[in-house]
Scaffold this motif. Structure first.
Motif, PDB file in Angstrom:
ATOM      1  N   ASN A 231       0.855  -1.179   0.000  1.00 25.73           N
ATOM      2  CA  ASN A 231       0.000   0.000   0.000  1.00 25.73           C
ATOM      3  C   ASN A 231       0.893   1.232   0.000  1.00 25.73           C
ATOM      4  N   VAL A 232       0.354   2.340  -0.472  1.00 21.81           N
ATOM      5  CA  VAL A 232       1.136   3.566  -0.536  1.00 21.81           C
ATOM      6  C   VAL A 232       0.277   4.745  -0.083  1.00 21.81           C
ATOM      7  N   LEU A 233       0.851   5.579   0.743  1.00 16.09           N
ATOM      8  CA  LEU A 233       0.170   6.797   1.172  1.00 16.09           C
ATOM      9  C   LEU A 233       0.326   7.835   0.076  1.00 16.09           C
ATOM     10  N   VAL A 234      -0.800   8.202  -0.532  1.00 12.16           N
ATOM     11  CA  VAL A 234      -0.795   9.234  -1.571  1.00 12.16           C
ATOM     12  C   VAL A 234      -1.702  10.382  -1.146  1.00 12.16           C
ATOM     13  N   VAL A 235      -1.346  11.592  -1.562  1.00 11.92           N
ATOM     14  CA  VAL A 235      -2.133  12.767  -1.206  1.00 11.92           C
ATOM     15  C   VAL A 235      -2.484  13.557  -2.457  1.00 11.92           C
ATOM     16  N   ASN A 236      -3.612  14.237  -2.384  1.00 14.32           N
ATOM     17  CA  ASN A 236      -3.997  15.177  -3.428  1.00 14.32           C
ATOM     18  C   ASN A 236      -3.055  16.380  -3.361  1.00 14.32           C
ATOM     19  N   LYS A 237      -2.626  16.848  -4.502  1.00 13.87           N
ATOM     20  CA  LYS A 237      -1.640  17.924  -4.534  1.00 13.87           C
ATOM     21  C   LYS A 237      -2.153  19.228  -3.940  1.00 13.87           C
ATOM     22  N   LYS A 238      -3.474  19.363  -3.860  1.00 18.85           N
ATOM     23  CA  LYS A 238      -4.048  20.610  -3.352  1.00 18.85           C
ATOM     24  C   LYS A 238      -3.684  20.881  -1.894  1.00 18.85           C
TER      25      LYS A 238
END
Length: 306
Positions: free
Chosen positions: A109-116
């Motif tokens: 799994n990978v922690l991804v974030v919205n660039k905003k």
């Protein structure tokens, strides 16, 4: 290699492979890739049927109640070992009502974030989360799934408070993540890798103890400060309990040949999946170990659903 001899005429009709999530997520992607190759190998169509909902338990219950003849199979995952403790009213027993066939792959799994939200590291994210408790949201592919539990564990270890937003699967979750309706997710690499590569989502950390070959420059959560963090998502094929042993053996032999082939390994490595292809006994032991391990986590976090 030639396919092993069939089990007393099996299969002589199409095989249904049930995916307990909507189309577009890792479970669905793996099922379709494997199903196509299995169909070629056994000479019968393999039909993918999506039955999403309730943290993957609706599809699992459907297969548990199916005729044990090898024609209805489940693309199961680690989520089902969590559901055993998480859901009080399950109408099946994952360890007793299924015959494990083989584990297909492990996907970090990978922690991804919205660039905003404007963070570029895990440290930045934790600082923001502590500054504004409960404001940042993380999506998951359902209450009681691996993604949900990873998010809860991250909050516990980092002493932060995030808002959990459950979805029926990774497909609709990713749509909202890209649109900014949720701030982050702990999804499997397969689903979000294209958006990371296209610079539409920012990958902050992978959840396994070692880095992923698909994202070699992304640190692990352990490296980022959550010492000892190690979690990934396995996917595997199961049949209803009481499926004839020779049918399970036939399926295992064919599936393991596919999974461990160079062609399939290459195909899976491109989407961040690490192939396994083990025996029914090894998969059974994996399920038992994870059921026990996640029971401790669910109980320690006091997470329960009806």
């Amino acid at each position: 290699m030639a396919a092993p001899a069939s089990a007393q005429g099996y299969p002589d009709q199409p095989v249904k492979l049930v995916v307990p999530f909507p189309a577009g997520g890792t479970t669905d992607v793996l099922a379709r890739a494997l199903g196509q190759k299995l169909a070629e190998k056994i000479g019968q169509p393999v039909i993918i049927e999506n039955k999403p909902g309730a943290g993957a338990t609706i599809g699992a219950e459907y297969v548990a109640r199916a005729k044990p003849d090898g024609y209805t199979l489940l693309m199961g995952a680690v989520h089902h070992t969590i559901a055993t403790t998480f859901y009080r009213s399950l109408r099946y027993d994952f360890q007793k009502d299924f015959a494990p066939v083989t584990t297909v792959a492990m996907v970090p799994n990978v922690l991804v974030v919205n660039k905003k939200i404007g963070v570029k590291s895990f440290a930045d994210l934790i600082e923001l989360a502590r500054r504004e408790p409960g404001k940042l949201s993380f999506g998951s592919n359902g209450v009681g799934t691996g993604q949900h539990l990873i998010g809860e564990r991250v909050q516990l270890m980092s002493k932060t408070k995030l808002l959990h937003v459950p979805y029926k699967g990774s497909g609709p979750l990713t749509t909202d993540l890209l649109g900014g309706q949720v701030d982050m997710s702990f999804d499997t690499i397969t689903t979000v890798l294209p958006y990371i590569n296209d610079n539409k989502l920012t990958a902050l950390a992978v959840t396994t103890a070692t880095r992923s070959a698909a994202l070699p420059n992304v640190p692990t959560l352990d490296e980022a400060g959550l010492k000892g963090f190690d979690a990934g998502t396995w996917f595997g094929i199961l049949a209803p309990q009481n499926t004839p042993e020779q049918t399970v053996t036939y399926l295992n032999n064919n599936l393991v040949q596919i999974i461990q082939s160079d062609v399939f390994k290459t195909e899976m490595s491109k989407i961040g999946a690490e192939v396994i292809g083990d025996s029914p006994e090894q998969m059974k032991a994996r399920i038992a170990d994870d059921t026990s391990r996640y029971a401790e986590l669910v109980n320690s976090l006091n997470l329960k659903a009806n």
